[in-house]
Scaffold this active site. Sequence first.
Site, mmCIF file in Angstrom:
data_model
loop_
_atom_site.group_PDB
_atom_site.id
_atom_site.type_symbol
_atom_site.label_atom_id
_atom_site.label_comp_id
_atom_site.label_asym_id
_atom_site.label_seq_id
_atom_site.Cartn_x
_atom_site.Cartn_y
_atom_site.Cartn_z
ATOM 1 N N ASP A 241 -25.241 -11.017 -24.496
ATOM 2 C CA ASP A 241 -24.280 -11.657 -23.511
ATOM 3 C C ASP A 241 -23.565 -12.393 -24.137
ATOM 4 O O ASP A 241 -22.280 -12.454 -23.642
ATOM 5 C CB ASP A 241 -25.271 -12.748 -22.681
ATOM 6 C CG ASP A 241 -26.257 -12.031 -21.700
ATOM 7 O OD1 ASP A 241 -25.615 -11.605 -20.721
ATOM 8 O OD2 ASP A 241 -27.287 -11.850 -22.086
ATOM 9 N N ALA A 242 -23.568 -12.627 -25.472
ATOM 10 C CA ALA A 242 -22.369 -12.906 -26.414
ATOM 11 C C ALA A 242 -22.720 -13.084 -27.914
ATOM 12 O O ALA A 242 -23.822 -13.123 -28.361
ATOM 13 C CB ALA A 242 -22.075 -14.504 -26.085
#
Length: 352
Positions: A241-242
């Site tokens: 997600d990051a």
Amino acid sequence: MHREDRDLAFMLQYHNVAWYEDGKVRILDRRIYPAQKSFEICESHKEVAKAVADMVTQSAGPFLAAGMGMALAAYEARNMAREAKLRFLDEAADTISSARPTTAKRMRLIVDGCLEAARSSIDLDEKLDQVIFEHTIKVTNERYARVGLVAKNLVDMFPDKGTVMTQCFGETIVGMMLREAKVRGKNIKLFVPETRPYFQGARLTASVAYDQGFDVTVITDNMPAFVMERKGVDVFTSAADAICMDGYVVNKIGTFQIAIVAKYMGVPYFVTGVPDRGHETIKTVTIEERDPDFVLQAMGVRTAMEGVKGFYPSFDATPPHLVSGVVTDKGIFSPYDLYRYFGDSDKAELVL
């Protein structure tokens, strides 16, 4: 138009992720797929944002939903004057991009691209909803193509008859890596942790792998160590997600513990994605905590006594020393050297 979703599983086809048409957005409800093939129908951009917040779609699904939601916002504003229309689209962009805090920076890139497309066309006698829709399809095609390059680099790390463990649902990279493995004749097997409490691994990753003709086995979230030891896992991989510039990987809760096990067992962990210039360090990431009641049940069936408390952080952060490599469209990078991905450019990269 040449579409990059060719030969991919049902749920990776654009029109089965999120699709704008006739003033509505339909989104495949991944909370109940594959038991049911049901679509959430959104008649406003706020309903699209709510669908994202409520996990109707997840992984990279919200990025396509965001563009389709912006097309719907343009439809909602179709009878407004120019300045009012722009204000409405700006507000819609804020609403959609902030639907989930952990991915807000990436979602902002998507909606900003839609705003730019709208502003460049708003003086022309065109339907803005179609302008944004076509922009979204174009950007999605480009994203899938870039993920295809990531897949080529990732599959380089797979033995010809290897065993791969995944985590949660990496969306496009799952389909692309399997398509690439098939093209190369790499007969890989997959072990897929179920990923409670939404069971994305069991329901989504396993479904994509099965749809594309691969040997796939679902395991519970407390089995990775045993399976790595007994089943000869060659590679552990996940999306993210990051990916922070300091090398920390933010992904579905449980990724950290599997990475620890992989390190102990000598199994390489390759994360796929693009480093996030918006997250210089892990300190800039907000770890989303969701409704704790979800961990007290399994697919709607309560598993804990009334009165027992739950705790549900959606993501965790894996430190760089557990990451063997960050697999991108430009090659595989050390988690300690992610600035090299950008070279001399300061421009933020569009999310994969």
